[in-house]
Scaffold this motif. Structure first.
Motif, PDB file in Angstrom:
ATOM      1  N   ALA A  12      43.902  46.268  44.050  1.00 32.53           N
ATOM      2  CA  ALA A  12      44.761  46.783  42.982  1.00 32.53           C
ATOM      3  C   ALA A  12      45.619  45.693  42.328  1.00 32.53           C
ATOM      4  N   GLU A  17      48.839  43.436  36.436  1.00 30.53           N
ATOM      5  CA  GLU A  17      49.331  42.889  35.162  1.00 30.53           C
ATOM      6  C   GLU A  17      48.655  43.522  33.948  1.00 30.53           C
ATOM      7  N   PHE A  23      49.312  50.624  45.048  1.00 30.36           N
ATOM      8  CA  PHE A  23      49.800  51.640  45.976  1.00 30.36           C
ATOM      9  C   PHE A  23      51.309  51.569  46.160  1.00 30.36           C
ATOM     10  N   GLN A  90      37.650  46.977  45.205  1.00 31.32           N
ATOM     11  CA  GLN A  90      38.162  48.248  45.717  1.00 31.32           C
ATOM     12  C   GLN A  90      38.725  49.075  44.559  1.00 31.32           C
ATOM     13  N   VAL A  92      38.949  51.136  41.014  1.00 29.52           N
ATOM     14  CA  VAL A  92      38.113  52.176  40.403  1.00 29.52           C
ATOM     15  C   VAL A  92      38.308  52.189  38.895  1.00 29.52           C
ATOM     16  N   ASP A  93      39.019  51.162  38.361  1.00 26.37           N
ATOM     17  CA  ASP A  93      39.492  51.206  36.973  1.00 26.37           C
ATOM     18  C   ASP A  93      38.501  50.691  35.940  1.00 26.37           C
ATOM     19  N   HIS A 108      34.686  51.486  46.401  1.00 24.37           N
ATOM     20  CA  HIS A 108      35.477  52.717  46.478  1.00 24.37           C
ATOM     21  C   HIS A 108      35.214  53.667  45.312  1.00 24.37           C
ATOM     22  N   THR A 175      44.829  42.137  47.180  1.00 27.47           N
ATOM     23  CA  THR A 175      44.583  43.234  48.124  1.00 27.47           C
ATOM     24  C   THR A 175      45.477  43.066  49.343  1.00 27.47           C
ATOM     25  N   SER A 176      46.067  44.178  49.804  1.00 32.16           N
ATOM     26  CA  SER A 176      47.110  44.102  50.819  1.00 32.16           C
ATOM     27  C   SER A 176      46.560  43.932  52.228  1.00 32.16           C
ATOM     28  N   ASN A 200      47.253  36.327  46.342  1.00 32.15           N
ATOM     29  CA  ASN A 200      48.018  37.573  46.369  1.00 32.15           C
ATOM     30  C   ASN A 200      49.462  37.263  46.012  1.00 32.15           C
ATOM     31  N   ASP A 202      52.262  38.774  47.293  1.00 31.74           N
ATOM     32  CA  ASP A 202      52.928  38.643  48.592  1.00 31.74           C
ATOM     33  C   ASP A 202      51.848  38.355  49.622  1.00 31.74           C
ATOM     34  N   ALA A 218      47.936  37.049  39.815  1.00 36.28           N
ATOM     35  CA  ALA A 218      46.501  36.836  39.643  1.00 36.28           C
ATOM     36  C   ALA A 218      46.154  36.238  38.275  1.00 36.28           C
TER      37      ALA A 218
END
Ligand code: NAD
Ligand code: ZN
Length: 232
Positions: A12, A17, A23, A90, A92-93, A108, A175-176, A200, A202, A218
């Motif tokens: 995500a 941006e 999430f 991952q 879906v956009d 996903h 991705t977390s 990433n 964080d 990113a």
């Protein structure tokens, strides 16, 4: 290495941006809903209209969203790199495709796709799905968003694992590292000796497993990394 095989996993964060919430974003769409209600088969069985509406809203947002420099740089890498590049997302956009990427592996699912729970037929989802829409193949009133919910098996795992087994470089972007099996890809890549890179905002849950970490947005880190690869 002349033409390394590259496997890229996006989450995500690469679309943040472009205005699509992750999430964890405060006040975002996800913050207003419990995952159990909108992203599980049980939630859908309990309240299908809530779930269909949730994805209708996300579909409308994704439809209006514009890819950013991160998506565009990955499309350029796919076009210009002489070795293999497998782009796994991952998300879906559909923003990777809007940026010009082809052959994107949607582990996903995708907002622009509808799935029949009775016969597994897939078709192009209308912008506004309705609850109990009839399947164009079997006519059962069992259309659902073609999204892999928590507790369901991600798509294309065989293809992804085969590519990881051949990878020279594995890169995770935005991705977390919370959601398996995607969070385990870095371990598979390391197992075959691939060089591993995390980009990433964080540090992710799995940051310690990466050899190279490039913190930041990113839209900045991904074009810089793509330049490095194409110039090397
Ligand atoms: P996540 O929300 O758990 O984590 C996003 C990560 O991105 C965070 O670690 C954050 O630090 C990082 N990030 C935020 N802004 C960034 C930026 N500008 N540049 C780089 N990194 C940034 O997301 P995830 O790991 O993809 O979670 C997995 C699940 O989320 C998947 O099931 C996916 O389908 C779903 N999801 C998808 C979308 C989408 O399609 N755009 C949006 C939200 C959630
Ligand atoms: Zn059907």
């Amino acid at each position: 290495m002349t033409h390394p095989s590259i496997v890229i996993l996006t989450g995500a964060g690469i679309s943040a941006e472009s205005g699509l919430g992750t999430f964890r974003d405060e006040g975002g769409l996800w913050a207003q809903h419990r995952i159990e209600d909108v992203a599980t088969p049980e939630g859908f069985a309990r309240n299908p209209s809530l779930v269909v509406e949730f994805y209708n809203t996300r579909r409308a947002q994704a439809h209006d969203a514009v890819p950013n420099a991160g998506h565009t740089a990955l499309a350029r890498l796919q076009r210009e790199h002489k070795g293999e590049v497998l782009l796994v997302t991952q998300n879906v956009d559909g923003l990777h495709e809007k940026a010009g990427s082809t052959d994107v592996v949607h582990m996903h699912g995708a907002l622009n796709s509808a799935l029949c729970s009775t016969c597994d037929h897939r078709w192009a989802a209308p912008l506004e799905m309705q609850v109990g829409e009839a399947c164009p193949n079997c006519a059962a009133p069992t259309a659902r968003p073609d999204i892999v919910w928590f507790g369901e098996m991600p798509y294309h795992m065989d293809r992804i694992e085969a590519a990881l087994m051949q990878a020279d470089i594995f890169v995770a972007i935005g991705t977390s590292g919370n959601v398996y099996p995607a969070a385990g890809f870095v371990q598979m890549a390391r197992h075959v000796g691939a060089h591993t890179v995390e980009m990433n905002l964080d540090p992710s849950e799995t940051v310690a497993l990466f050899e190279d970490t490039r913190p930041g947005k990113a839209s900045i880190t991904v074009p810089a990394w793509v330049d490095d690869i194409l110039d090397s």
